[in-house]
Scaffold this motif. Structure first.
Motif, PDB file in Angstrom:
ATOM      1  N   GLU A 266      63.738  97.691  61.783  1.00 41.90           N
ATOM      2  CA  GLU A 266      64.010  96.367  62.352  1.00 41.90           C
ATOM      3  C   GLU A 266      63.060  96.092  63.528  1.00 41.90           C
ATOM      4  N   SER A 267      62.925  97.060  64.424  1.00 44.23           N
ATOM      5  CA  SER A 267      62.042  96.911  65.590  1.00 44.23           C
ATOM      6  C   SER A 267      60.579  96.835  65.177  1.00 44.23           C
ATOM      7  N   SER A 268      60.213  97.588  64.157  1.00 43.00           N
ATOM      8  CA  SER A 268      58.817  97.613  63.694  1.00 43.00           C
ATOM      9  C   SER A 268      58.358  96.248  63.216  1.00 43.00           C
ATOM     10  N   ASN A 269      59.231  95.511  62.556  1.00 42.02           N
ATOM     11  CA  ASN A 269      58.865  94.174  62.088  1.00 42.02           C
ATOM     12  C   ASN A 269      58.415  93.298  63.249  1.00 42.02           C
TER      13      ASN A 269
ATOM     14  N   LEU B  85      57.524  94.422  66.401  1.00 39.19           N
ATOM     15  CA  LEU B  85      56.406  95.032  67.128  1.00 39.19           C
ATOM     16  C   LEU B  85      55.074  94.899  66.385  1.00 39.19           C
ATOM     17  N   MET B  86      55.109  94.855  65.073  1.00 46.46           N
ATOM     18  CA  MET B  86      53.864  94.651  64.314  1.00 46.46           C
ATOM     19  C   MET B  86      53.248  93.306  64.676  1.00 46.46           C
ATOM     20  N   GLU B  87      54.086  92.291  64.851  1.00 41.64           N
ATOM     21  CA  GLU B  87      53.591  90.974  65.257  1.00 41.64           C
ATOM     22  C   GLU B  87      53.122  90.976  66.707  1.00 41.64           C
ATOM     23  N   ALA B  88      53.935  91.530  67.599  1.00 43.47           N
ATOM     24  CA  ALA B  88      53.652  91.475  69.031  1.00 43.47           C
ATOM     25  C   ALA B  88      52.566  92.454  69.468  1.00 43.47           C
ATOM     26  N   GLU B  89      52.527  93.638  68.842  1.00 46.69           N
ATOM     27  CA  GLU B  89      51.619  94.676  69.303  1.00 46.69           C
ATOM     28  C   GLU B  89      50.622  95.151  68.260  1.00 46.69           C
ATOM     29  N   GLY B  90      50.918  94.892  67.000  1.00 49.37           N
ATOM     30  CA  GLY B  90      50.025  95.368  65.948  1.00 49.37           C
ATOM     31  C   GLY B  90      50.269  96.819  65.574  1.00 49.37           C
ATOM     32  N   ARG B  91      51.451  97.326  65.901  1.00 50.44           N
ATOM     33  CA  ARG B  91      51.817  98.697  65.529  1.00 50.44           C
ATOM     34  C   ARG B  91      53.329  98.767  65.374  1.00 50.44           C
ATOM     35  N   PRO B  92      53.787  99.722  64.557  1.00 51.98           N
ATOM     36  CA  PRO B  92      55.232  99.845  64.348  1.00 51.98           C
ATOM     37  C   PRO B  92      55.908 100.562  65.512  1.00 51.98           C
ATOM     38  N   ALA B  93      57.226 100.518  65.518  1.00 51.88           N
ATOM     39  CA  ALA B  93      58.012 101.270  66.497  1.00 51.88           C
ATOM     40  C   ALA B  93      57.857 102.759  66.202  1.00 51.88           C
ATOM     41  N   LEU B  94      57.957 103.554  67.221  1.00 54.11           N
ATOM     42  CA  LEU B  94      57.921 105.004  67.094  1.00 54.11           C
ATOM     43  C   LEU B  94      59.292 105.455  66.594  1.00 54.11           C
ATOM     44  N   SER B  95      59.312 106.140  65.459  1.00 50.72           N
ATOM     45  CA  SER B  95      60.569 106.598  64.876  1.00 50.72           C
ATOM     46  C   SER B  95      61.260 107.603  65.794  1.00 50.72           C
TER      47      SER B  95
END
Length: 176
Positions: A35-38, A40-50
């Motif tokens: 959920e967070s990765s979706n 963060l991909m837009e805002a930062e260009g990388r997924p959340a750290l699992s």
């Protein structure tokens, strides 16, 4: 003020706590990560750290002598978020390396309660830092409202491998 929640109040909130015993919450924490990765991909260009990542593999420059822990945020016996914490023993501070709260648990003070709990866990340190993307408006607002108001470094996207400039924010923790 949000950041001035007393230790007594934290102890009274027995329905909310942090734990490093995260395996039993795996499915929920992985769902929060996705959920967070979706976002963060837009805002930062990388997924959340699992919550189950090998942090040293993902961040090879991280000194191996710095203790690293993942804490799950537990509210009413359910995982509602998680964070990675790096103890920077050289600079005597703790660094928040990712901080994710389930969308369904936002606006319920779970993030602020987690910060207060971290302050108690890391009571030997009077400073905390983190990186936040300048395009992560939700995160920026949250961190500033929780006392992370000192900008110590501005990192351009090309240095960080992100799609936006990042700010290193610092908070000095008021101890009583």
């Amino acid at each position: 003020n949000q950041q001035e929640m007393s230790l007594r109040e934290i102890k009274l909130m027995s329905d909310f706590y942090l734990t490093t015993d995260i395996e039993k919450y795996r499915d929920t924490l992985e769902s929060i990560c996705k959920e967070s990765s979706n976002y963060l991909m837009e805002a930062e260009g990388r997924p959340a750290l699992s919550a189950f990542a090998d942090v040293y593999e993902i961040i090879p420059d991280l000194p191996k002598n710095f203790p690293v822990k993942c804490f799950a945020f537990i509210y009413k016996d359910e995982a509602v978020g998680y964070t990675w914490i790096v103890e920077d023993t050289e600079r005597e501070l703790f660094f928040i390396l990712g901080f994710n709260v389930a969308e369904s648990s936002r606006r319920q003070k779970c993030g602020t309660k987690a910060i207060c709990a971290l302050d108690e866990i890391y009571k030997d340190y009077n400073t905390s830092e983190l990186l936040v993307s300048t395009k992560n408006y939700t995160g920026l607002n949250f961190w500033v409202n929780n006392g992370y108001t000192e900008i110590t470094c501005v990192i351009p996207p090309e240095e960080q491998g992100t799609v936006s400039t990042e700010l290193n924010l610092r908070r000095h923790i008021q101890r009583q």
